[in-house]
Enzyme design. Structure first.
Site, mmCIF file in Angstrom:
data_model
loop_
_atom_site.group_PDB
_atom_site.id
_atom_site.type_symbol
_atom_site.label_atom_id
_atom_site.label_comp_id
_atom_site.label_asym_id
_atom_site.label_seq_id
_atom_site.Cartn_x
_atom_site.Cartn_y
_atom_site.Cartn_z
ATOM 1 N N GLU A 112 0.849 -1.193 0.000
ATOM 2 C CA GLU A 112 0.000 0.000 0.000
ATOM 3 C C GLU A 112 0.884 1.243 0.000
ATOM 4 O O GLU A 112 2.021 1.216 0.500
ATOM 5 C CB GLU A 112 -0.879 0.022 1.261
ATOM 6 C CG GLU A 112 -1.720 -1.226 1.456
ATOM 7 C CD GLU A 112 -2.271 -1.353 2.864
ATOM 8 O OE1 GLU A 112 -3.025 -2.317 3.101
ATOM 9 O OE2 GLU A 112 -1.948 -0.510 3.724
ATOM 10 N N LYS A 114 2.238 4.629 1.377
ATOM 11 C CA LYS A 114 2.382 5.161 2.741
ATOM 12 C C LYS A 114 2.084 6.656 2.699
ATOM 13 O O LYS A 114 2.902 7.451 2.258
ATOM 14 C CB LYS A 114 3.791 4.913 3.274
ATOM 15 C CG LYS A 114 3.972 5.310 4.727
ATOM 16 C CD LYS A 114 5.368 4.947 5.221
ATOM 17 C CE LYS A 114 5.523 5.290 6.695
ATOM 18 N NZ LYS A 114 5.400 6.733 6.946
ATOM 19 N N ASP A 116 1.427 10.465 3.672
ATOM 20 C CA ASP A 116 2.075 11.396 4.593
ATOM 21 C C ASP A 116 0.995 12.247 5.247
ATOM 22 O O ASP A 116 0.711 13.367 4.824
ATOM 23 C CB ASP A 116 3.073 12.269 3.830
ATOM 24 C CG ASP A 116 4.010 13.022 4.772
ATOM 25 O OD1 ASP A 116 4.067 12.647 5.957
ATOM 26 O OD2 ASP A 116 4.672 13.976 4.322
ATOM 27 N N TYR A 224 -7.456 1.823 5.800
ATOM 28 C CA TYR A 224 -6.671 0.696 5.299
ATOM 29 C C TYR A 224 -6.510 -0.476 6.270
ATOM 30 O O TYR A 224 -5.799 -1.432 5.965
ATOM 31 C CB TYR A 224 -5.284 1.168 4.863
ATOM 32 C CG TYR A 224 -4.558 2.050 5.863
ATOM 33 C CD1 TYR A 224 -4.169 1.590 7.112
ATOM 34 C CD2 TYR A 224 -4.259 3.366 5.537
ATOM 35 C CE1 TYR A 224 -3.499 2.387 8.002
ATOM 36 C CE2 TYR A 224 -3.584 4.197 6.427
ATOM 37 C CZ TYR A 224 -3.208 3.696 7.653
ATOM 38 O OH TYR A 224 -2.563 4.507 8.546
ATOM 39 N N LYS A 313 10.734 3.530 3.011
ATOM 40 C CA LYS A 313 10.610 4.976 2.845
ATOM 41 C C LYS A 313 11.522 5.459 1.726
ATOM 42 O O LYS A 313 12.692 5.088 1.643
ATOM 43 C CB LYS A 313 10.944 5.701 4.153
ATOM 44 C CG LYS A 313 10.005 5.325 5.302
ATOM 45 C CD LYS A 313 10.133 6.248 6.480
ATOM 46 C CE LYS A 313 9.477 7.569 6.242
ATOM 47 N NZ LYS A 313 9.426 8.418 7.440
ATOM 48 N N CYS A 407 11.967 48.899 1.405
ATOM 49 C CA CYS A 407 11.009 48.201 0.545
ATOM 50 C C CYS A 407 11.516 48.188 -0.891
ATOM 51 O O CYS A 407 11.861 49.245 -1.432
ATOM 52 C CB CYS A 407 9.650 48.888 0.613
ATOM 53 S SG CYS A 407 8.427 48.164 -0.520
ATOM 54 N N CYS A 410 8.854 50.538 -3.002
ATOM 55 C CA CYS A 410 8.640 51.978 -2.807
ATOM 56 C C CYS A 410 9.753 52.666 -2.037
ATOM 57 O O CYS A 410 9.736 53.892 -1.882
ATOM 58 C CB CYS A 410 7.302 52.219 -2.101
ATOM 59 S SG CYS A 410 7.265 51.643 -0.383
ATOM 60 N N CYS A 425 6.559 46.388 4.906
ATOM 61 C CA CYS A 425 6.582 47.786 4.509
ATOM 62 C C CYS A 425 5.355 48.477 5.083
ATOM 63 O O CYS A 425 4.224 48.064 4.806
ATOM 64 C CB CYS A 425 6.594 47.894 2.978
ATOM 65 S SG CYS A 425 6.326 49.574 2.363
ATOM 66 N N CYS A 431 2.434 52.101 -1.578
ATOM 67 C CA CYS A 431 3.253 51.009 -2.125
ATOM 68 C C CYS A 431 2.400 50.212 -3.115
ATOM 69 O O CYS A 431 1.392 49.612 -2.722
ATOM 70 C CB CYS A 431 3.747 50.127 -0.984
ATOM 71 S SG CYS A 431 4.897 48.828 -1.486
#
Length: 673
Positions: A112, A114, A116, A224, A313, A407, A410, A425, A431
């Site tokens: 099956e 696996k 996450d 499962y 894995k 920034c 601007c 900012c 901006c």
């Protein structure tokens, strides 16, 4: 007629489930919110009138609403053990050798994917979902039944079948990649902490206290493994049980295979090492289980894991590439996010050109220099991530990357608040990306949902100097002649847009509050603020400390709201929007009095309560004639106090000699009348 009704219910159920799938899994909107809500309401009405035709997995059953003050700890009847794992194919062959040494060569394996995600154990009694518990420490976990019931793929009531009267089924709760990216983008836009991967997002969601909020997040589940008394009398092996639970209506992953030997297992592993990148969800390996139940019992368990199962894995894919430059993106809230621009490289089946660097701390941690060779990884991350720099390949004289102090759009000096990792900012009125981003946020589907006005049109209108602030949207009707000559913008489009703008004036206060784009104020926070303060004037009059009294509002959010509403330029814009007809107060619903024992008395609720939510206590007080206040003052008659009430609020109440009562005393006051 009954046949017609049943067919209608089945058709609506099928359509709504499909729309949910398209929206939550595929991130596609096949139907407007209005039309979806209309169909859902129609289905709810029919199900109420004809409950015998109601589908146990109806979309009407997945909306949540229960508030959990604390999760109960439940002991697992069958321990949820972890699996031994390996990254090595030879160790899989050694596992096979150990198995055959105990039970002989006549062995089959079920393999099956696996997933996450987050492990879950769900109990059914007489075909009805009665309890769902997280893995916890393997022997006991948290009961999260209300939250699990919101997951659309999990049935609440099984149709008739040959299942046991009482059984547990185990599986994995997860989030699809497209949904994760969409929700993370929304959190980023709202200046909220983003999640690193779908597993963390799913795990954080399943532990939320409000199941209605869980219902809004697109979780999915694969189941499962079955546990039941006398299971071996029902099935001889695991494969048979999987086929059975699938027929009972449970979501079982289609990518499962019955293998006759270890070589077939390895072929499966090799196939999915490449194939996993095409899945809509994350997997990090393959689970291998001995199929036969009698053989499983013969093999038994170690103290930590079954001897009849193991997981293989996959190694997280990692590649080397060159860091070409770093761009700094300014979001609508002013948050400045660094993005690494990479020399294109193939990783996990896709070409990667960019990777998120999150914030200045991450750049410093990685000690990045210009022109570095960097290791990039996906692994459990959907978004590519720089893991480290290869200092051995660093160019001579390479200059360390320094986070900007101004920034990039601007030139305004950036701010970094204490306790925050993000620079932002503060020039929200001047901006460009902040202005455009706020306007685009305002018209969005979950905000004002202005039909006929999209992100590209906002960009165009800004470029043509037609709009600079939100109120300009509502004055476009006075500039119709300026709209006519815009490319690909005919009279019909103009009429539809202006009609959509006018209709949006009827959006409720909570939607408008969210749409304003106040830093840290997302959809849920906006709704709670609207319900608590009732109108924008009461919210403006409140101190940051008083705003902090709103359920689930922290000090950073409270200060952000207070500062925003007390900025003269912002308040001037709010007043203008109000004069244009937008809704800055909630539409009060008529309260049907259950009694008048609290008439003439004022109340404020603070803290967490064992048996009631704050909303329930508010409804109870108002239904008996009491009036709710938004803060502590001399006008307050009673402070209803629960656990975790703020000390400053307590001190203020004591100073003003406001009587402090518990929920039990409140109920006694009502019952005495």
């Amino acid at each position: 007629m009954a046949v017609d009704i049943q067919a209608k219910i089945e058709a609506l159920t099928k359509d709504l489930n499909e729309y949910n799938y398209q929206y939550y899994v595929l991130a596609q909107s096949a139907i407007s919110d209005f039309d979806f809500d209309h169909k859902l309401k129609e289905l709810e009405t029919l199900e109420a009138q004809y409950p015998e035709f109601k589908d146990p997995n109806s979309p009407t059953q997945k909306v949540g609403g229960d508030i959990t003050q604390r999760f109960n700890t439940v002991k697992h009847r069958w321990p949820m053990m972890s699996l031994g794992n390996t990254y090595n194919e030879q160790e899989l062959k050694d596992f096979d050798t150990r198995v055959r040494k105990v039970i002989g060569d006549d062995v089959q394996y079920v393999v099956e994917l696996k997933f996450d995600g987050l492990s879950i154990s769900i109990t059914y009694e007489d075909g009805r979902l009665t309890r769902a518990v997280t893995r916890g420490d393997g022997t006991q976990g948290d009961e999260v039944t209300s939250n699990v019931k919101t997951i659309r793929s999990i049935p609440h009531q099984l149709k008739k079948g040959n299942y046991p009267d009482n059984f547990e089924i185990r599986g994995e709760i997860f989030m699809h990649k497209s949904a994760f990216l969409r929700l993370n983008k929304e959190r980023e836009d709202n200046a909220e902490q983003t999640y690193a991967n779908p597993r963390n997002f799913a795990s954080g969601t399943i532990k939320l206290q409000d199941s209605a909020e869980v219902a809004k997040r697109p979780l999915d589940c694969f189941l499962y493994f079955l546990y039941a008394d006398n299971r071996n009398r029902l099935f001889a092996n695991h494969w048979e049980s999987l086929e059975a639970v699938k027929s009972w209506g449970f979501p079982v992953c289609e990518h499962t295979k019955l293998c006759q030997n270890i070589n077939e297992v390895l072929d499966f592993i090799h196939y999915w090492d490449e194939g996993r990148h095409k899945l809509s969800y994350e997997i990090d390996g393959i689970v291998i289980k001995v199929n036969d139940y009698a053989q499983q019992e013969e093999l038994g368990f170690t103290s930590k894991s079954p001897r009849w199962a193991i997981s293989y894995k996959y190694k997280a894919e990692r590649v080397e590439t060159i860091l070409k430059s770093i761009s700094y993106q300014v979001g609508r809230t002013g948050a400045v996010t660094p993005v690494a621009n990479l020399q294109p490289v193939l990783l996990a089946g896709t070409t990667v050109k960019r990777a998120s660097l999150h914030n200045a701390n991450e750049i410093a941690r990685l000690d990045l220099h210009e022109g570095d060779t960097v290791f990039v990884e996906k692994g459990g991350e959907i978004i590519p991530k720089i893991i480290s720099a290869n200092t051995e390949k660093r160019p001579a004289g390479a200059v360390a990357i320094v986070y900007p102090t101004q920034c990039p759009e601007c030139g305004t000096d950036l701010i970094r608040e204490e306790g925050e990792a993000v620079h932002y900012c503060p020039n929200d009125a001047g901006c460009r990306p902040q202005i455009v981003g706020k306007l685009q946020h305002f018209i969005g589907r979950k905000m004002m949902d202005i039909q006929g006005l999209g992100d590209e049109t906002i960009e165009t209108f800004y470029r043509l100097d037609l709009i600079r602030k939100i109120s300009d949207i509502y004055e476009l009707k006075d500039r119709a002649e300026d709209l006519v000559g815009i490319e690909r913008f005919g009279q019909k489009s103009i009429d539809n847009m202006l009609a959509g703008i006018e209709q949006s004036k009827q959006k409720p206060f909570e939607k408008l509050l969210f749409a304003l784009g106040i830093r840290h104020v997302g959809e849920t926070v906006a709704r709670k603020l609207a319900q608590y303060f009732k109108n924008i004037d009461a919210m403006k009059a409140a101190s940051a400390e008083e705003i902090l009294a709103v359920p689930d509002i922290g000090i950073r959010i409270a200060e952000s709201i207070h500062d925003y509403l007390n900025e003269p330029e912002h308040w001037e814009e709010i007043e203008k929007l109000r004069s244009l007809g937008l809704q800055f107060q909630i539409e009060e619903k008529e309260v049907v009095l259950a009694g008048n024992g609290l008439a003439g008395k004022t109340f404020l609720i603070s803290g967490v309560f064992a048996d009631f939510s704050r909303e329930e206590l508010t409804a109870l007080i108002e239904s008996h004639g009491g009036k709710m206040l938004s803060g502590i003052s001399a006008k307050l008659n009673y402070l209803v106090a629960g656990d975790k009430m703020g000390p400053s609020k307590l001190a203020k109440a004591e100073k003003l000699q406001v009587p402090i009562i518990s929920e039990t005393e409140l109920l006694a006051m009502i019952n005495e009348q």
